[in-house]
Design a protein around this motif. Sequence first.
Motif, PDB file in Angstrom:
ATOM      1  N   ASN A  22     -54.208 -19.825  11.052  1.00  0.00           N
ATOM      2  CA  ASN A  22     -53.577 -18.955  12.064  1.00  0.00           C
ATOM      3  C   ASN A  22     -54.627 -18.199  12.870  1.00  0.00           C
ATOM      4  O   ASN A  22     -54.491 -18.026  14.085  1.00  0.00           O
ATOM      5  CB  ASN A  22     -52.629 -17.974  11.388  1.00  0.00           C
ATOM      6  CG  ASN A  22     -51.412 -18.663  10.799  1.00  0.00           C
ATOM      7  OD1 ASN A  22     -51.028 -19.760  11.231  1.00  0.00           O
ATOM      8  ND2 ASN A  22     -50.796 -18.047   9.796  1.00  0.00           N
TER       9      ASN A  22
ATOM     10  N   SER B 127     -56.266 -20.632  15.325  1.00  0.00           N
ATOM     11  CA  SER B 127     -55.369 -20.916  16.450  1.00  0.00           C
ATOM     12  C   SER B 127     -55.316 -19.753  17.423  1.00  0.00           C
ATOM     13  O   SER B 127     -55.306 -19.932  18.647  1.00  0.00           O
ATOM     14  CB  SER B 127     -53.966 -21.226  15.922  1.00  0.00           C
ATOM     15  OG  SER B 127     -53.983 -22.394  15.125  1.00  0.00           O
TER      16      SER B 127
ATOM     17  N   ARG C  29     -52.328 -11.372  19.750  1.00  0.00           N
ATOM     18  CA  ARG C  29     -52.165 -12.274  18.612  1.00  0.00           C
ATOM     19  C   ARG C  29     -53.470 -12.438  17.840  1.00  0.00           C
ATOM     20  O   ARG C  29     -53.465 -12.542  16.607  1.00  0.00           O
ATOM     21  CB  ARG C  29     -51.678 -13.649  19.110  1.00  0.00           C
ATOM     22  CG  ARG C  29     -50.213 -13.659  19.504  1.00  0.00           C
ATOM     23  CD  ARG C  29     -49.689 -15.082  19.689  1.00  0.00           C
ATOM     24  NE  ARG C  29     -50.363 -15.769  20.794  1.00  0.00           N
ATOM     25  CZ  ARG C  29     -49.944 -15.747  22.040  1.00  0.00           C
ATOM     26  NH1 ARG C  29     -48.830 -15.064  22.372  1.00  0.00           N
ATOM     27  NH2 ARG C  29     -50.604 -16.388  22.978  1.00  0.00           N
TER      28      ARG C  29
ATOM     29  N   ALA D  26     -54.003 -11.678  13.918  1.00  0.00           N
ATOM     30  CA  ALA D  26     -54.512 -12.740  13.053  1.00  0.00           C
ATOM     31  C   ALA D  26     -55.809 -12.319  12.373  1.00  0.00           C
ATOM     32  O   ALA D  26     -56.068 -12.686  11.215  1.00  0.00           O
ATOM     33  CB  ALA D  26     -54.731 -14.008  13.860  1.00  0.00           C
TER      34      ALA D  26
ATOM     35  N   GLN E 192     -53.739 -21.117   5.113  1.00  0.00           N
ATOM     36  CA  GLN E 192     -52.819 -20.942   6.240  1.00  0.00           C
ATOM     37  C   GLN E 192     -53.231 -19.754   7.109  1.00  0.00           C
ATOM     38  O   GLN E 192     -53.140 -19.794   8.340  1.00  0.00           O
ATOM     39  CB  GLN E 192     -51.389 -20.760   5.726  1.00  0.00           C
ATOM     40  CG  GLN E 192     -50.778 -22.026   5.136  1.00  0.00           C
ATOM     41  CD  GLN E 192     -49.401 -21.795   4.569  1.00  0.00           C
ATOM     42  OE1 GLN E 192     -48.987 -20.643   4.319  1.00  0.00           O
ATOM     43  NE2 GLN E 192     -48.656 -22.883   4.339  1.00  0.00           N
ATOM     44  N   THR E 193     -53.698 -18.703   6.450  1.00  0.00           N
ATOM     45  CA  THR E 193     -54.167 -17.534   7.203  1.00  0.00           C
ATOM     46  C   THR E 193     -55.388 -17.878   8.043  1.00  0.00           C
ATOM     47  O   THR E 193     -55.515 -17.454   9.207  1.00  0.00           O
ATOM     48  CB  THR E 193     -54.506 -16.386   6.242  1.00  0.00           C
ATOM     49  OG1 THR E 193     -53.348 -16.040   5.480  1.00  0.00           O
ATOM     50  CG2 THR E 193     -54.994 -15.164   6.994  1.00  0.00           C
TER      51      THR E 193
END
Length: 357
Positions: free
Chosen positions: A133, A136, A102, A106, A129-130
């Motif tokens: 992400n 995270s 992930r 990302a 938002q990118t």
Amino acid sequence: MAVALLALAGCGHKAPEANAAAPVIAFPVKAADGAMAGRFPGDVHARYEMPLSFRVSGQLVSRRVDPGERVKQGELLAQLDPADANKQMSAAKAALDAAEHRLVFATQQRDRDDAQFKQNLISQLQWQQTQDNYASALGGRDQARQQYALAQDQLRYTSLMADHDGVITSRQAEVGQVLAAGQQVFGFAWSGEREIDVDVPESRVGSITLGQAAIVTLPALPGHRYAAHVREIAPAADVSSHTYLVKVQVERADAALQLGMTADVTLQTDQSALAMVSIPATALFHQGERPAVWVVRPTDSTLELRPVIVARYGERDVLLSAGLNAGECIVMQGVHAVSVGEKVSPIAPPHPEDAPQ
């Protein structure tokens, strides 16, 4: 003739002595060895003794050592069933692989959106938002990595290893037993330093100081003498025995000094202690509030009440540090029935066991 008979009759009776000596039980006192006054029994222990246990719970599947065996640092001592720990580590490894995948995705998405945002091809909201992400995914990867390291530690903790050279002193667990984390499996004593544990009565602990020199002898090792010193004095007495634990460290311990051996510890004192004398407790009197003894003067056999300084009270004797010299004759019994200046005739105690040793 009648006068002569009366004179002869008068010669048959002696006049009473004006100063007849009263018999008293008296005996010369002997010097007391100051070092012997500080002699205590004890037993040999390791400088470091501790229980060994697993840091995780589980079922004991193997035990490699028994009490009395010597072990080396890093040697395997016992093993728990590792099945659950292996499963947890496999799950943590799979979670780490997924988190890393992930993070790669990302990272790629972040790089594309960074380039498009600079050309005003995407909105600022989409770019933010990118970034979120990516953050995270990065945090998830770090968390999964820590979980995997923790799982590895849990698997390693199923093996009980010796953290130092030493000897196994006891065993408290058997194969097949389910153990809780921290439950004792072995008693363990480090190799190297040795010390003697001594229980000192509360009446004598005040005369002992940290660092005080001592000599250690052992009945099992005739001819062996070890230099030692007081390392630790317990701050409180044992609640059951009312004695203080004193630890005496042996300075040059060798392989002959085995754990559990009975030892005699002789605490060294200064030269003034060598002048001490020991008297029976029955010989102690008081002059006001000060302790004193009745001394028989050698010149005229009269009594003198002399003040003394008591160094220690024992069960049957008293150790004096000043006021009396070895060889002087003192009244041993009946100290309340004599007076100053009284002429006496010293006699030995009626029972030999009452004589001072």
